[in-house]
Design a protein around this motif. Sequence first.
Motif, mmCIF file in Angstrom:
data_model
loop_
_atom_site.group_PDB
_atom_site.id
_atom_site.type_symbol
_atom_site.label_atom_id
_atom_site.label_comp_id
_atom_site.label_asym_id
_atom_site.label_seq_id
_atom_site.Cartn_x
_atom_site.Cartn_y
_atom_site.Cartn_z
ATOM 1 N N PRO A 1 0.825 -1.216 0.000
ATOM 2 C CA PRO A 1 0.000 0.000 0.000
ATOM 3 C C PRO A 1 0.857 1.263 0.000
ATOM 4 O O PRO A 1 1.901 1.331 0.642
ATOM 5 C CB PRO A 1 -0.811 -0.127 1.303
ATOM 6 N N GLN A 2 0.401 2.248 -0.779
ATOM 7 C CA GLN A 2 1.055 3.552 -0.909
ATOM 8 C C GLN A 2 2.433 3.470 -1.563
ATOM 9 O O GLN A 2 3.275 4.350 -1.360
ATOM 10 C CB GLN A 2 1.164 4.249 0.452
ATOM 11 N N SER A 3 2.667 2.426 -2.354
ATOM 12 C CA SER A 3 3.917 2.361 -3.114
ATOM 13 C C SER A 3 3.964 3.497 -4.125
ATOM 14 O O SER A 3 2.959 3.812 -4.767
ATOM 15 C CB SER A 3 4.026 1.016 -3.845
ATOM 16 N N PRO A 4 5.133 4.136 -4.301
ATOM 17 C CA PRO A 4 5.244 5.208 -5.302
ATOM 18 C C PRO A 4 5.244 4.639 -6.709
ATOM 19 O O PRO A 4 5.839 3.589 -6.966
ATOM 20 C CB PRO A 4 6.584 5.866 -4.959
ATOM 21 N N VAL A 5 4.592 5.332 -7.625
ATOM 22 C CA VAL A 5 4.513 4.906 -9.020
ATOM 23 C C VAL A 5 5.226 5.921 -9.897
ATOM 24 O O VAL A 5 4.996 7.129 -9.797
ATOM 25 C CB VAL A 5 3.046 4.764 -9.482
ATOM 26 N N HIS A 6 6.103 5.421 -10.761
ATOM 27 C CA HIS A 6 6.767 6.247 -11.764
ATOM 28 C C HIS A 6 6.135 5.920 -13.121
ATOM 29 O O HIS A 6 6.196 4.781 -13.579
ATOM 30 C CB HIS A 6 8.267 5.962 -11.800
ATOM 31 N N LEU A 7 5.527 6.899 -13.731
ATOM 32 C CA LEU A 7 4.832 6.718 -15.010
ATOM 33 C C LEU A 7 5.807 6.892 -16.155
ATOM 34 O O LEU A 7 6.368 7.973 -16.353
ATOM 35 C CB LEU A 7 3.683 7.722 -15.133
ATOM 36 N N MET A 8 6.022 5.819 -16.936
ATOM 37 C CA MET A 8 6.883 5.864 -18.111
ATOM 38 C C MET A 8 5.996 6.187 -19.312
ATOM 39 O O MET A 8 5.462 5.303 -19.975
ATOM 40 C CB MET A 8 7.598 4.521 -18.293
ATOM 41 N N GLY A 9 5.805 7.475 -19.562
ATOM 42 C CA GLY A 9 4.834 7.908 -20.556
ATOM 43 C C GLY A 9 5.292 7.783 -21.996
ATOM 44 O O GLY A 9 4.459 7.768 -22.903
ATOM 45 N N GLY A 10 6.620 7.719 -22.229
ATOM 46 C CA GLY A 10 7.103 7.629 -23.603
ATOM 47 C C GLY A 10 6.611 8.785 -24.447
ATOM 48 O O GLY A 10 6.665 9.947 -24.043
ATOM 49 N N ASP A 11 6.080 8.481 -25.640
ATOM 50 C CA ASP A 11 5.597 9.536 -26.538
ATOM 51 C C ASP A 11 4.087 9.731 -26.457
ATOM 52 O O ASP A 11 3.506 10.393 -27.317
ATOM 53 C CB ASP A 11 6.014 9.242 -27.986
ATOM 54 N N GLN A 12 3.454 9.162 -25.439
ATOM 55 C CA GLN A 12 2.020 9.381 -25.264
ATOM 56 C C GLN A 12 1.768 10.836 -24.870
ATOM 57 O O GLN A 12 2.466 11.389 -24.031
ATOM 58 C CB GLN A 12 1.458 8.451 -24.186
ATOM 59 N N LEU A 13 0.758 11.451 -25.490
ATOM 60 C CA LEU A 13 0.405 12.832 -25.180
ATOM 61 C C LEU A 13 -0.629 12.827 -24.056
ATOM 62 O O LEU A 13 -1.761 12.385 -24.237
ATOM 63 C CB LEU A 13 -0.165 13.530 -26.422
ATOM 64 N N LEU A 14 -0.220 13.298 -22.883
ATOM 65 C CA LEU A 14 -1.064 13.268 -21.698
ATOM 66 C C LEU A 14 -1.320 14.696 -21.223
ATOM 67 O O LEU A 14 -0.376 15.430 -20.922
ATOM 68 C CB LEU A 14 -0.397 12.466 -20.584
ATOM 69 N N ASP A 15 -2.591 15.067 -21.149
ATOM 70 C CA ASP A 15 -2.930 16.379 -20.612
ATOM 71 C C ASP A 15 -3.274 16.246 -19.132
ATOM 72 O O ASP A 15 -3.167 15.175 -18.533
ATOM 73 C CB ASP A 15 -4.089 17.006 -21.392
ATOM 74 N N GLY A 16 -3.686 17.346 -18.522
ATOM 75 C CA GLY A 16 -3.991 17.326 -17.103
ATOM 76 C C GLY A 16 -5.110 16.374 -16.744
ATOM 77 O O GLY A 16 -5.060 15.716 -15.694
ATOM 78 N N LEU A 17 -6.124 16.265 -17.592
ATOM 79 C CA LEU A 17 -7.255 15.378 -17.311
ATOM 80 C C LEU A 17 -6.823 13.915 -17.329
ATOM 81 O O LEU A 17 -7.243 13.119 -16.484
ATOM 82 C CB LEU A 17 -8.382 15.620 -18.319
ATOM 83 N N LYS A 18 -5.992 13.537 -18.299
ATOM 84 C CA LYS A 18 -5.522 12.155 -18.365
ATOM 85 C C LYS A 18 -4.623 11.821 -17.168
ATOM 86 O O LYS A 18 -4.719 10.738 -16.584
ATOM 87 C CB LYS A 18 -4.776 11.908 -19.676
ATOM 88 N N LEU A 19 -3.763 12.765 -16.803
ATOM 89 C CA LEU A 19 -2.903 12.523 -15.646
ATOM 90 C C LEU A 19 -3.727 12.381 -14.373
ATOM 91 O O LEU A 19 -3.429 11.538 -13.520
ATOM 92 C CB LEU A 19 -1.899 13.670 -15.503
ATOM 93 N N GLN A 20 -4.783 13.177 -14.261
ATOM 94 C CA GLN A 20 -5.646 13.067 -13.090
ATOM 95 C C GLN A 20 -6.373 11.728 -13.068
ATOM 96 O O GLN A 20 -6.535 11.109 -12.018
ATOM 97 C CB GLN A 20 -6.665 14.212 -13.073
ATOM 98 N N ALA A 21 -6.811 11.268 -14.257
ATOM 99 C CA ALA A 21 -7.481 9.965 -14.342
ATOM 100 C C ALA A 21 -6.534 8.846 -13.929
ATOM 101 O O ALA A 21 -6.925 7.907 -13.223
ATOM 102 C CB ALA A 21 -7.995 9.734 -15.759
ATOM 103 N N ILE A 22 -5.268 8.948 -14.357
ATOM 104 C CA ILE A 22 -4.276 7.943 -13.976
ATOM 105 C C ILE A 22 -4.062 7.959 -12.465
ATOM 106 O O ILE A 22 -4.051 6.913 -11.801
ATOM 107 C CB ILE A 22 -2.948 8.188 -14.715
ATOM 108 N N ALA A 23 -3.891 9.157 -11.906
ATOM 109 C CA ALA A 23 -3.664 9.276 -10.467
ATOM 110 C C ALA A 23 -4.861 8.739 -9.672
ATOM 111 O O ALA A 23 -4.694 8.051 -8.659
ATOM 112 C CB ALA A 23 -3.392 10.725 -10.095
ATOM 113 N N ASP A 24 -6.083 9.036 -10.146
ATOM 114 C CA ASP A 24 -7.283 8.560 -9.454
ATOM 115 C C ASP A 24 -7.379 7.036 -9.499
ATOM 116 O O ASP A 24 -7.714 6.386 -8.503
ATOM 117 C CB ASP A 24 -8.535 9.188 -10.074
ATOM 118 N N GLY A 25 -7.095 6.455 -10.679
ATOM 119 C CA GLY A 25 -7.147 5.005 -10.810
ATOM 120 C C GLY A 25 -6.135 4.324 -9.912
ATOM 121 O O GLY A 25 -6.420 3.301 -9.279
ATOM 122 N N LEU A 26 -4.931 4.890 -9.824
ATOM 123 C CA LEU A 26 -3.906 4.320 -8.953
ATOM 124 C C LEU A 26 -4.284 4.488 -7.486
ATOM 125 O O LEU A 26 -4.062 3.600 -6.665
ATOM 126 C CB LEU A 26 -2.560 4.990 -9.231
ATOM 127 N N GLY A 27 -4.872 5.643 -7.174
ATOM 128 C CA GLY A 27 -5.266 5.891 -5.794
ATOM 129 C C GLY A 27 -6.309 4.916 -5.291
ATOM 130 O O GLY A 27 -6.333 4.576 -4.097
#
Length: 263
Positions: free
Chosen positions: A72-98
């Motif tokens: 629980p509460q392990s830190p996650v490093h997102l390897m985004g590569g060339d994916q185009l991520l805006d604030g909404l997508k980053l928030q969705a990722i953070a929410d899903g991980l949370g």
Amino acid sequence: MTSDSEQQSIVSTASPTTSPVDCNSQVRLKSEGDRILLILPPTAEMTDTVTWSDLWESFKHRLNGGSRFWQPQSPVHLMGGDQLLDGLKLQAIADGLGEVELQLVRIYTSRRQTAVAAVTAGYSVEQQSLTYSLSQTPAEPVQILADPLYLQMTVRSGVEIRHPGTIVILGDLNPGGAVIATGDILVWGTLRGVAHAGAQGNRACRIMALKMEATQLRIADAVARSPETPPTQFYPEVAYVTPEGIRIARASDFSKTHLLLNS
């Protein structure tokens, strides 16, 4: 049952009327020490029929439906590569991980727009030109010099920005924040945190700020700390390397002497 060091991939849950997600275009999880790598597929490996929504919904199902190999509460490093991520997508990722007790803390990306969105959202960022495979890790060096990264924001405490080129910040660098650049660093504001220019060994790089109150300055392998007694007056200044170490000069004097002597 998989071990902690084994890679975890999404299992497609497509219905009979839906095409399954190509295994080459799946999001993957990889345990690395006390952190988790969340690896997004390169855009070239995603088929035309696979959308971001398809990819992320499948991944959320994997997070919530499979066995959890993380603490629980392990830190996650997102390897985004060339994916185009805006604030909404980053928030969705953070929410899903949370939802599964994982914490997004750092973003690796080759896209400038993603880097800006991530820093704006308060994450530590490393902009790179390298696309990671499952066998690669963030510790592998990148020698490609990128275009300058321009940020209009205040870099807050706990945020670290890495970029394989020059970094220009229109704002302040607060105590506890860190900026690491392969090229120069220019802070159009107050520099109170840690600034490391020429991070790959280039001693010709410089650090410039309207108000220099850095916790630590580094240029290549040279290090300087702030004086115990702060100055009573501040001017735009330039930090540069001499044979005796890092020196700081008023920008007006530096431009009249150093730049002319080296032209």
